[in-house]
Design an enzyme around this catalytic site. Structure first.
Site, PDB file in Angstrom:
ATOM      1  N   LYS A   1      40.638   0.898  31.382  1.00  0.00           N
ATOM      2  CA  LYS A   1      40.678   0.554  32.773  1.00  0.00           C
ATOM      3  C   LYS A   1      41.315   1.394  33.880  1.00  0.00           C
ATOM      4  O   LYS A   1      40.953   1.434  34.752  1.00  0.00           O
ATOM      5  CB  LYS A   1      41.733  -0.706  32.666  1.00  0.00           C
ATOM      6  CG  LYS A   1      40.970  -2.071  31.880  1.00  0.00           C
ATOM      7  CD  LYS A   1      41.817  -3.275  32.031  1.00  0.00           C
ATOM      8  CE  LYS A   1      41.488  -4.460  31.060  1.00  0.00           C
ATOM      9  NZ  LYS A   1      42.380  -5.467  31.352  1.00  0.00           N
TER      10      LYS A   1
ATOM     11  N   SER B   1      36.511  -7.818  20.507  1.00  0.00           N
ATOM     12  CA  SER B   1      36.031  -8.486  21.896  1.00  0.00           C
ATOM     13  C   SER B   1      35.326  -9.797  21.793  1.00  0.00           C
ATOM     14  O   SER B   1      34.325  -9.955  21.135  1.00  0.00           O
ATOM     15  CB  SER B   1      35.195  -7.490  22.584  1.00  0.00           C
ATOM     16  OG  SER B   1      34.832  -8.105  23.836  1.00  0.00           O
ATOM     17  N   LEU B   2      35.980 -10.842  22.298  1.00  0.00           N
ATOM     18  CA  LEU B   2      35.121 -12.213  22.627  1.00  0.00           C
ATOM     19  C   LEU B   2      34.177 -12.201  23.612  1.00  0.00           C
ATOM     20  O   LEU B   2      33.410 -13.070  23.874  1.00  0.00           O
ATOM     21  CB  LEU B   2      36.221 -13.077  22.881  1.00  0.00           C
ATOM     22  CG  LEU B   2      37.509 -13.374  21.831  1.00  0.00           C
ATOM     23  CD1 LEU B   2      38.173 -14.637  22.211  1.00  0.00           C
ATOM     24  CD2 LEU B   2      36.562 -13.978  20.330  1.00  0.00           C
ATOM     25  N   SER B   3      33.990 -11.279  24.487  1.00  0.00           N
ATOM     26  CA  SER B   3      33.256 -11.217  25.745  1.00  0.00           C
ATOM     27  C   SER B   3      31.992 -11.347  25.639  1.00  0.00           C
ATOM     28  O   SER B   3      31.186 -12.270  26.242  1.00  0.00           O
ATOM     29  CB  SER B   3      33.252  -9.899  26.509  1.00  0.00           C
ATOM     30  OG  SER B   3      34.757  -9.600  26.910  1.00  0.00           O
TER      31      SER B   3
ATOM     32  N   GLY C   1      56.873  -7.416  30.436  1.00  0.00           N
ATOM     33  CA  GLY C   1      55.944  -6.345  30.140  1.00  0.00           C
ATOM     34  C   GLY C   1      55.730  -5.628  31.530  1.00  0.00           C
ATOM     35  O   GLY C   1      55.844  -6.058  32.587  1.00  0.00           O
TER      36      GLY C   1
ATOM     37  N   ARG D   1      60.548  -3.884  27.489  1.00  0.00           N
ATOM     38  CA  ARG D   1      61.226  -2.810  26.552  1.00  0.00           C
ATOM     39  C   ARG D   1      61.760  -1.745  26.912  1.00  0.00           C
ATOM     40  O   ARG D   1      63.077  -1.627  27.043  1.00  0.00           O
ATOM     41  CB  ARG D   1      60.120  -2.727  25.456  1.00  0.00           C
ATOM     42  CG  ARG D   1      60.958  -1.962  24.197  1.00  0.00           C
ATOM     43  CD  ARG D   1      59.945  -1.736  23.071  1.00  0.00           C
ATOM     44  NE  ARG D   1      58.621  -1.101  23.619  1.00  0.00           N
ATOM     45  CZ  ARG D   1      57.638  -0.762  22.621  1.00  0.00           C
ATOM     46  NH1 ARG D   1      57.855  -1.121  21.455  1.00  0.00           N
ATOM     47  NH2 ARG D   1      56.555  -0.379  22.971  1.00  0.00           N
TER      48      ARG D   1
ATOM     49  N   TYR E   1      45.532 -14.669  23.250  1.00  0.00           N
ATOM     50  CA  TYR E   1      44.848 -15.875  22.864  1.00  0.00           C
ATOM     51  C   TYR E   1      45.231 -16.666  21.496  1.00  0.00           C
ATOM     52  O   TYR E   1      45.851 -15.904  20.734  1.00  0.00           O
ATOM     53  CB  TYR E   1      43.269 -15.772  22.610  1.00  0.00           C
ATOM     54  CG  TYR E   1      42.655 -14.616  23.431  1.00  0.00           C
ATOM     55  CD1 TYR E   1      42.845 -14.400  24.837  1.00  0.00           C
ATOM     56  CD2 TYR E   1      42.171 -13.367  22.418  1.00  0.00           C
ATOM     57  CE1 TYR E   1      42.462 -13.033  25.546  1.00  0.00           C
ATOM     58  CE2 TYR E   1      41.847 -12.255  23.429  1.00  0.00           C
ATOM     59  CZ  TYR E   1      41.925 -12.140  24.577  1.00  0.00           C
ATOM     60  OH  TYR E   1      41.463 -10.867  25.083  1.00  0.00           O
TER      61      TYR E   1
ATOM     62  N   ASP F   1      40.655  -9.437  36.616  1.00  0.00           N
ATOM     63  CA  ASP F   1      41.904  -9.995  35.890  1.00  0.00           C
ATOM     64  C   ASP F   1      42.752 -10.672  36.878  1.00  0.00           C
ATOM     65  O   ASP F   1      43.225 -11.920  36.462  1.00  0.00           O
ATOM     66  CB  ASP F   1      42.614  -8.944  35.223  1.00  0.00           C
ATOM     67  CG  ASP F   1      41.985  -8.335  33.854  1.00  0.00           C
ATOM     68  OD1 ASP F   1      41.205  -9.119  33.383  1.00  0.00           O
ATOM     69  OD2 ASP F   1      42.340  -7.068  33.455  1.00  0.00           O
TER      70      ASP F   1
ATOM     71  N   GLY G   1      52.857  -2.844  31.497  1.00  0.00           N
ATOM     72  CA  GLY G   1      51.491  -2.449  31.330  1.00  0.00           C
ATOM     73  C   GLY G   1      50.591  -2.902  32.069  1.00  0.00           C
ATOM     74  O   GLY G   1      50.869  -3.422  33.224  1.00  0.00           O
TER      75      GLY G   1
HETATM   76  P1  NDP Z   1      49.716  -2.076  27.561  1.00  0.00           P
HETATM   77  O1  NDP Z   1      49.615  -1.085  26.698  1.00  0.00           O
HETATM   78  O2  NDP Z   1      49.308  -1.556  29.020  1.00  0.00           O
HETATM   79  O3  NDP Z   1      51.105  -2.481  27.882  1.00  0.00           O
HETATM   80  C1  NDP Z   1      51.793  -3.029  26.653  1.00  0.00           C
HETATM   81  C2  NDP Z   1      53.119  -3.766  27.330  1.00  0.00           C
HETATM   82  O4  NDP Z   1      53.596  -4.482  25.979  1.00  0.00           O
HETATM   83  C3  NDP Z   1      54.281  -2.675  27.816  1.00  0.00           C
HETATM   84  O5  NDP Z   1      54.730  -3.286  28.703  1.00  0.00           O
HETATM   85  C4  NDP Z   1      54.910  -2.333  26.324  1.00  0.00           C
HETATM   86  O6  NDP Z   1      56.399  -2.053  26.594  1.00  0.00           O
HETATM   87  C5  NDP Z   1      54.935  -3.916  25.616  1.00  0.00           C
HETATM   88  N1  NDP Z   1      55.102  -3.594  24.211  1.00  0.00           N
HETATM   89  C6  NDP Z   1      54.041  -3.175  23.346  1.00  0.00           C
HETATM   90  N2  NDP Z   1      54.663  -3.331  22.003  1.00  0.00           N
HETATM   91  C7  NDP Z   1      55.954  -3.913  22.214  1.00  0.00           C
HETATM   92  C8  NDP Z   1      57.026  -4.306  21.307  1.00  0.00           C
HETATM   93  N3  NDP Z   1      56.901  -4.267  19.919  1.00  0.00           N
HETATM   94  N4  NDP Z   1      58.143  -4.845  21.696  1.00  0.00           N
HETATM   95  C9  NDP Z   1      58.255  -4.907  22.931  1.00  0.00           C
HETATM   96  N5  NDP Z   1      57.514  -4.668  24.005  1.00  0.00           N
HETATM   97  C10 NDP Z   1      56.355  -4.044  23.470  1.00  0.00           C
HETATM   98  O7  NDP Z   1      48.738  -3.347  27.542  1.00  0.00           O
HETATM   99  P2  NDP Z   1      48.197  -4.233  28.488  1.00  0.00           P
HETATM  100  O8  NDP Z   1      49.126  -4.621  29.519  1.00  0.00           O
HETATM  101  O9  NDP Z   1      46.789  -3.710  28.908  1.00  0.00           O
HETATM  102  O10 NDP Z   1      47.929  -5.632  27.554  1.00  0.00           O
HETATM  103  C11 NDP Z   1      48.881  -6.358  27.361  1.00  0.00           C
HETATM  104  C12 NDP Z   1      48.359  -7.652  26.656  1.00  0.00           C
HETATM  105  O11 NDP Z   1      47.615  -8.503  27.706  1.00  0.00           O
HETATM  106  C13 NDP Z   1      47.342  -7.510  25.518  1.00  0.00           C
HETATM  107  O12 NDP Z   1      47.759  -8.418  24.569  1.00  0.00           O
HETATM  108  C14 NDP Z   1      46.020  -7.789  26.208  1.00  0.00           C
HETATM  109  O13 NDP Z   1      45.161  -8.368  25.202  1.00  0.00           O
HETATM  110  C15 NDP Z   1      46.334  -8.981  27.339  1.00  0.00           C
HETATM  111  N6  NDP Z   1      45.398  -9.015  28.078  1.00  0.00           N
HETATM  112  C16 NDP Z   1      44.923 -10.343  28.415  1.00  0.00           C
HETATM  113  C17 NDP Z   1      43.932 -10.512  29.289  1.00  0.00           C
HETATM  114  C18 NDP Z   1      43.050 -11.921  29.462  1.00  0.00           C
HETATM  115  O14 NDP Z   1      42.338 -12.175  30.081  1.00  0.00           O
HETATM  116  N7  NDP Z   1      43.763 -12.692  28.788  1.00  0.00           N
HETATM  117  C19 NDP Z   1      43.624  -9.322  30.217  1.00  0.00           C
HETATM  118  C20 NDP Z   1      44.187  -8.418  30.028  1.00  0.00           C
HETATM  119  C21 NDP Z   1      45.043  -7.952  28.982  1.00  0.00           C
HETATM  120  P3  NDP Z   1      56.630  -0.529  26.818  1.00  0.00           P
HETATM  121  O15 NDP Z   1      56.449  -0.143  28.283  1.00  0.00           O
HETATM  122  O16 NDP Z   1      58.163  -0.506  26.279  1.00  0.00           O
HETATM  123  O17 NDP Z   1      55.746   0.331  25.847  1.00  0.00           O
END
Ligand code: NDP
Length: 301
Positions: free
Chosen positions: A82, A31-33, A142, A167, A246, A118, A144
């Protein structure tokens, strides 16, 4: 410097000790926070130390109990807490309820409240690039937690269309359906990965957000975003490619190779933290100093 009574009790315990503040996650070492939050506390000459604590999912209820008992100043939550934290909170902001996730906890009239900064962080990062999603066609890769916040933010800001590509298509379709119900004036839908169904060339986007996890090192193998799709019409339309992760990610490197405008997730990270800081302390966050500290911390990794 003497402070008003209300400000004092918000920031300090009855015995004068600074209230605890920090971030929990599992893992948390990356974490960079702390690097940029502590700069904000120092800027305001506050004695607080923003900490990071590794909390396993099974220990979350106990940790939140401690937050209540000790009357923390506030807490940030990152993966995987979260969503899970929501059921332990007393009140939720619209943003936390609407995304099903809280990244910031604080006390409101003695109640433990959850908010999702966020969304504001994402919007502020876009604003800094002079991008306004109003009436724009956008795409989110994505489905997630981060994608939920991005879709919520874009729809709240009046985007015309949000295509969600993932995916696992079902998750994109489910998220699209849920958000379409919440935002009936925005066309939100799950889109297939099949290049033939890829709407990118036919219907250019002004913003493409990568909200997948950092595991993706070759995005063009997972998602059919070939360099060719980034040039031509889209380049003229100044499509912004925004990776929530990042630094110079493979996704952004690919977009840059096609001479597209790019934005990484560091500003969003700092701005979401700035909003948390302001919520906790009632003081303005020194954004430029925080950004500088985050950049320094990132380059030292
Ligand atoms: P989640 O685990 O909730 O979701 C991950 C997502 O990535 C899903 O849609 C998943 O697809 C997909 N995924 C994971 N691995 C693969 C792969 N190998 N190939 C294709 N798709 C893949 O993570 P979050 O949504 O919480 O976080 C996502 C990113 O956002 C992280 O890198 C996090 O650091 C970043 N983030 C940055 C923030 C910022 O302030 N800059 C704030 C919040 C998050 P599937 O559904 O198919 O599994």
């Amino acid at each position: 410097m003497s402070q008003p009574q209300e400000q004092n009790s918000r920031l300090y315990q009855a015995d004068g000790k600074p209230r605890s503040v920090g971030v929990i996650g599992y893992p948390i070492a990356h974490s960079l926070s702390p690097s940029f939050q502590n700069v904000a506390f120092e800027y305001h000459k506050l004695p607080h130390r923003y900490e990071k604590w590794e909390v396993a999912p099974a220990d979350l209820p106990n940790f939140l109990e401690q937050v209540r008992n000790e009357g923390f100043l506030g807490l940030n939550l990152t993966l995987p807490h979260k969503q899970a934290a929501l059921s332990y909170l007393d009140i939720l902001s619209d943003e936390a309820a609407g995304t099903g996730a809280a990244n910031t906890l604080f006390f409101h009239e003695g109640q433990l409240a959850g908010h999702n900064t966020d969304i504001a962080g994402f919007m502020e990062a876009l604003k800094a690039e002079n991008y306004d999603p109003l009436r724009q066609r956008t795409m989110v890769i994505g489905a997630g937690g981060a994608a939920r916040a991005v879709v919520y933010a874009l729809a709240s800001a009046g985007a015309n269309e949000i295509a969600i590509v993932n995916r696992t298509f079902e998750k994109a379709a489910d998220l699209g359906e849920e958000m379409a119900l919440r935002f009936p004036t925005c066309n939100i839908y799950g889109a297939h990965l099949d290049p033939a169904a890829w709407p990118f060339n036919r219907n250019p986007r002004t913003l493409v957000v990568n909200a997948t996890s950092q595991a993706i090192t070759a995005p063009d193998e997972v998602f059919p975003i070939k360099a060719v799709a980034l040039s031509g019409r889209n380049r003229e339309q100044r499509t912004i490619f925004f990776d929530l992760f990042y630094g110079k990610t493979p996704f952004l490197a690919m977009a840059e190779a096609a001479e597209a405008q790019t934005l990484d997730g560091l500003t969003m990270l700092v701005y979401q933290g700035a909003h948390s800081f302001e919520l906790w302390t009632g003081l303005p966050a020194p954004r430029e100093l925080m950004l500088e500290a985050a950049r320094t911390a990132l380059s030292a990794k």
